[in-house]
Design a protein around this motif. Structure first.
Motif, PDB file in Angstrom:
ATOM      1  N   THR A   1       0.859  -1.187   0.000  1.00  0.00           N
ATOM      2  CA  THR A   1       0.000   0.000   0.000  1.00  0.00           C
ATOM      3  C   THR A   1       0.894   1.236   0.000  1.00  0.00           C
ATOM      4  N   TYR A   2       0.269   2.372  -0.199  1.00  0.00           N
ATOM      5  CA  TYR A   2       0.994   3.637  -0.079  1.00  0.00           C
ATOM      6  C   TYR A   2       0.935   4.158   1.354  1.00  0.00           C
ATOM      7  N   GLY A   3       0.608   3.277   2.282  1.00  0.00           N
ATOM      8  CA  GLY A   3       0.531   3.612   3.693  1.00  0.00           C
ATOM      9  C   GLY A   3      -0.886   3.475   4.208  1.00  0.00           C
ATOM     10  N   GLY A   4      -1.010   3.233   5.508  1.00  0.00           N
ATOM     11  CA  GLY A   4      -2.314   3.130   6.142  1.00  0.00           C
ATOM     12  C   GLY A   4      -2.850   1.713   6.190  1.00  0.00           C
ATOM     13  N   ARG A   5      -4.142   1.622   6.514  1.00  0.00           N
ATOM     14  CA  ARG A   5      -4.813   0.333   6.711  1.00  0.00           C
ATOM     15  C   ARG A   5      -5.654  -0.023   5.498  1.00  0.00           C
ATOM     16  N   VAL A   6      -5.592  -1.283   5.088  1.00  0.00           N
ATOM     17  CA  VAL A   6      -6.429  -1.775   3.995  1.00  0.00           C
ATOM     18  C   VAL A   6      -6.714  -3.259   4.231  1.00  0.00           C
ATOM     19  N   THR A   7      -7.929  -3.676   3.832  1.00  0.00           N
ATOM     20  CA  THR A   7      -8.316  -5.085   3.858  1.00  0.00           C
ATOM     21  C   THR A   7      -8.726  -5.461   2.453  1.00  0.00           C
ATOM     22  N   ARG A   8      -8.109  -6.511   1.935  1.00  0.00           N
ATOM     23  CA  ARG A   8      -8.396  -6.964   0.576  1.00  0.00           C
ATOM     24  C   ARG A   8      -8.832  -8.420   0.588  1.00  0.00           C
ATOM     25  N   ARG A   9      -9.708  -8.763  -0.348  1.00  0.00           N
ATOM     26  CA  ARG A   9     -10.148 -10.143  -0.568  1.00  0.00           C
ATOM     27  C   ARG A   9      -9.835 -10.495  -2.008  1.00  0.00           C
ATOM     28  N   CYS A  10      -9.195 -11.650  -2.211  1.00  0.00           N
ATOM     29  CA  CYS A  10      -8.893 -12.041  -3.586  1.00  0.00           C
ATOM     30  C   CYS A  10      -8.675 -13.546  -3.685  1.00  0.00           C
ATOM     31  N   GLU A  11      -8.790 -14.011  -4.918  1.00  0.00           N
ATOM     32  CA  GLU A  11      -8.471 -15.398  -5.237  1.00  0.00           C
ATOM     33  C   GLU A  11      -7.042 -15.447  -5.750  1.00  0.00           C
ATOM     34  N   VAL A  12      -6.325 -16.469  -5.319  1.00  0.00           N
ATOM     35  CA  VAL A  12      -4.968 -16.703  -5.818  1.00  0.00           C
ATOM     36  C   VAL A  12      -4.868 -18.161  -6.237  1.00  0.00           C
ATOM     37  N   PRO A  13      -3.974 -18.459  -7.174  1.00  0.00           N
ATOM     38  CA  PRO A  13      -3.892 -19.836  -7.674  1.00  0.00           C
ATOM     39  C   PRO A  13      -3.142 -20.772  -6.736  1.00  0.00           C
ATOM     40  N   ALA A  14      -3.655 -21.987  -6.618  1.00  0.00           N
ATOM     41  CA  ALA A  14      -2.922 -23.042  -5.924  1.00  0.00           C
ATOM     42  C   ALA A  14      -1.686 -23.359  -6.762  1.00  0.00           C
ATOM     43  N   GLY A  15      -0.634 -23.801  -6.129  1.00  0.00           N
ATOM     44  CA  GLY A  15       0.543 -24.243  -6.865  1.00  0.00           C
ATOM     45  C   GLY A  15       1.527 -23.143  -7.228  1.00  0.00           C
TER      46      GLY A  15
ATOM     47  N   PHE B   1       5.863   6.575   8.596  1.00  0.00           N
ATOM     48  CA  PHE B   1       5.172   5.756   7.602  1.00  0.00           C
ATOM     49  C   PHE B   1       4.762   4.432   8.237  1.00  0.00           C
ATOM     50  N   TRP B   2       3.531   3.960   7.935  1.00  0.00           N
ATOM     51  CA  TRP B   2       3.084   2.668   8.459  1.00  0.00           C
ATOM     52  C   TRP B   2       2.114   2.007   7.497  1.00  0.00           C
ATOM     53  N   VAL B   3       2.062   0.688   7.576  1.00  0.00           N
ATOM     54  CA  VAL B   3       1.115  -0.116   6.804  1.00  0.00           C
ATOM     55  C   VAL B   3       0.507  -1.167   7.720  1.00  0.00           C
ATOM     56  N   ASP B   4      -0.744  -1.481   7.444  1.00  0.00           N
ATOM     57  CA  ASP B   4      -1.462  -2.523   8.166  1.00  0.00           C
ATOM     58  C   ASP B   4      -2.428  -3.136   7.148  1.00  0.00           C
ATOM     59  N   THR B   5      -2.002  -4.230   6.535  1.00  0.00           N
ATOM     60  CA  THR B   5      -2.756  -4.834   5.439  1.00  0.00           C
ATOM     61  C   THR B   5      -3.202  -6.235   5.833  1.00  0.00           C
ATOM     62  N   THR B   6      -4.468  -6.519   5.582  1.00  0.00           N
ATOM     63  CA  THR B   6      -4.991  -7.872   5.764  1.00  0.00           C
ATOM     64  C   THR B   6      -5.493  -8.365   4.418  1.00  0.00           C
ATOM     65  N   TYR B   7      -5.010  -9.518   4.025  1.00  0.00           N
ATOM     66  CA  TYR B   7      -5.493 -10.203   2.826  1.00  0.00           C
ATOM     67  C   TYR B   7      -6.313 -11.408   3.269  1.00  0.00           C
ATOM     68  N   HIS B   8      -7.553 -11.502   2.792  1.00  0.00           N
ATOM     69  CA  HIS B   8      -8.349 -12.709   2.924  1.00  0.00           C
ATOM     70  C   HIS B   8      -8.210 -13.429   1.589  1.00  0.00           C
ATOM     71  N   LEU B   9      -7.404 -14.474   1.597  1.00  0.00           N
ATOM     72  CA  LEU B   9      -7.062 -15.189   0.368  1.00  0.00           C
ATOM     73  C   LEU B   9      -7.922 -16.439   0.219  1.00  0.00           C
ATOM     74  N   THR B  10      -8.460 -16.621  -0.964  1.00  0.00           N
ATOM     75  CA  THR B  10      -9.123 -17.858  -1.325  1.00  0.00           C
ATOM     76  C   THR B  10      -8.229 -18.508  -2.376  1.00  0.00           C
ATOM     77  N   VAL B  11      -7.608 -19.611  -2.007  1.00  0.00           N
ATOM     78  CA  VAL B  11      -6.719 -20.311  -2.934  1.00  0.00           C
ATOM     79  C   VAL B  11      -7.557 -21.311  -3.713  1.00  0.00           C
ATOM     80  N   VAL B  12      -7.491 -21.192  -5.045  1.00  0.00           N
ATOM     81  CA  VAL B  12      -8.303 -22.008  -5.946  1.00  0.00           C
ATOM     82  C   VAL B  12      -7.414 -22.693  -6.971  1.00  0.00           C
ATOM     83  N   ASP B  13      -7.935 -23.758  -7.566  1.00  0.00           N
ATOM     84  CA  ASP B  13      -7.175 -24.472  -8.593  1.00  0.00           C
ATOM     85  C   ASP B  13      -6.967 -23.620  -9.835  1.00  0.00           C
ATOM     86  N   HIS B  14      -7.942 -22.800 -10.195  1.00  0.00           N
ATOM     87  CA  HIS B  14      -7.834 -21.937 -11.380  1.00  0.00           C
ATOM     88  C   HIS B  14      -8.410 -20.582 -11.061  1.00  0.00           C
ATOM     89  N   VAL B  15      -7.598 -19.532 -11.207  1.00  0.00           N
ATOM     90  CA  VAL B  15      -8.076 -18.171 -10.955  1.00  0.00           C
ATOM     91  C   VAL B  15      -8.756 -17.668 -12.218  1.00  0.00           C
TER      92      VAL B  15
END
Length: 173
Positions: A61-75, A158-172
């Motif tokens: 991030t460019y600083g600060g707090r953010v929460t992101r949700r995304c799919e990422v590929p297995a493997g 400067f500070w960052v506080d990022t949370t990623y909620h990752l869903t790992v899937v076979d195919h993104v």
């Protein structure tokens, strides 16, 4: 990708490989237009922006707090910054750094090892750049739900506080 996987999900990245990955990450992050920037993204909507075939980059991030949700590929391993900076060689021939106060990353509550990497010189457009940062890597994950928490701060405020909620899937998608 070289580097070994560890039972806790961490990915042991060597110094040369880490510097090369840092350069690749910056080229990826800077390639996105503002409206699709994974770094400016506050939801995870743009996490899939032009991802390379051999690994998956997670944006800082460019600083600060953010929460992101995304799919990422297995493997595929994941590579991400905690705190990082880049600049053109016109600004300085030596890599700039930040005075780190805190740097941590946790995957499902378990700590991940972090490393400091300096990139080799890399090009963005016509300009040559250098980058420095504290980075983390995660070995390929099996399909499922994961929480990645990234926190960092520098003595300059400067500070960052990022949370990623990752869903790992076979195919993104």
């Amino acid at each position: 990708m070289s580097g070994g996987a560890v039972g806790d999900g961490s990915w042991q990245i060597g110094e040369t490989e880490g510097g090369q990955l840092a350069a690749r990450w910056w080229k990826w992050a800077l390639s996105a237009p503002d409206a699709r920037s994974p770094v400016k993204d506050t939801t995870g909507e743009h996490a899939g922006w032009k991802q390379p075939a051999d690994l998956w980059f997670l944006a800082g991030t460019y600083g600060g707090r953010v929460t992101r949700r995304c799919e990422v590929p297995a493997g595929q391993p994941l590579f991400f910054p905690v705190i990082n900076i880049h600049h053109s060689l016109m600004y300085s021939k030596e890599p700039l750094t930040l005075p780190v106060k805190e740097a941590s990353a946790f995957l499902n509550g378990g700590p991940l090892p972090l490393r400091e990497f300096v990139s080799p010189v890399f090009r963005v457009g016509l300009l040559r750049h250098l980058a420095w940062g504290i980075w983390g890597g995660i070995a390929p994950l099996v399909p499922g739900q994961y929480a990645l928490e990234i926190k960092g701060s520098a003595h300059n405020g400067f500070w960052v506080d990022t949370t990623y909620h990752l869903t790992v899937v076979d195919h993104v998608a």
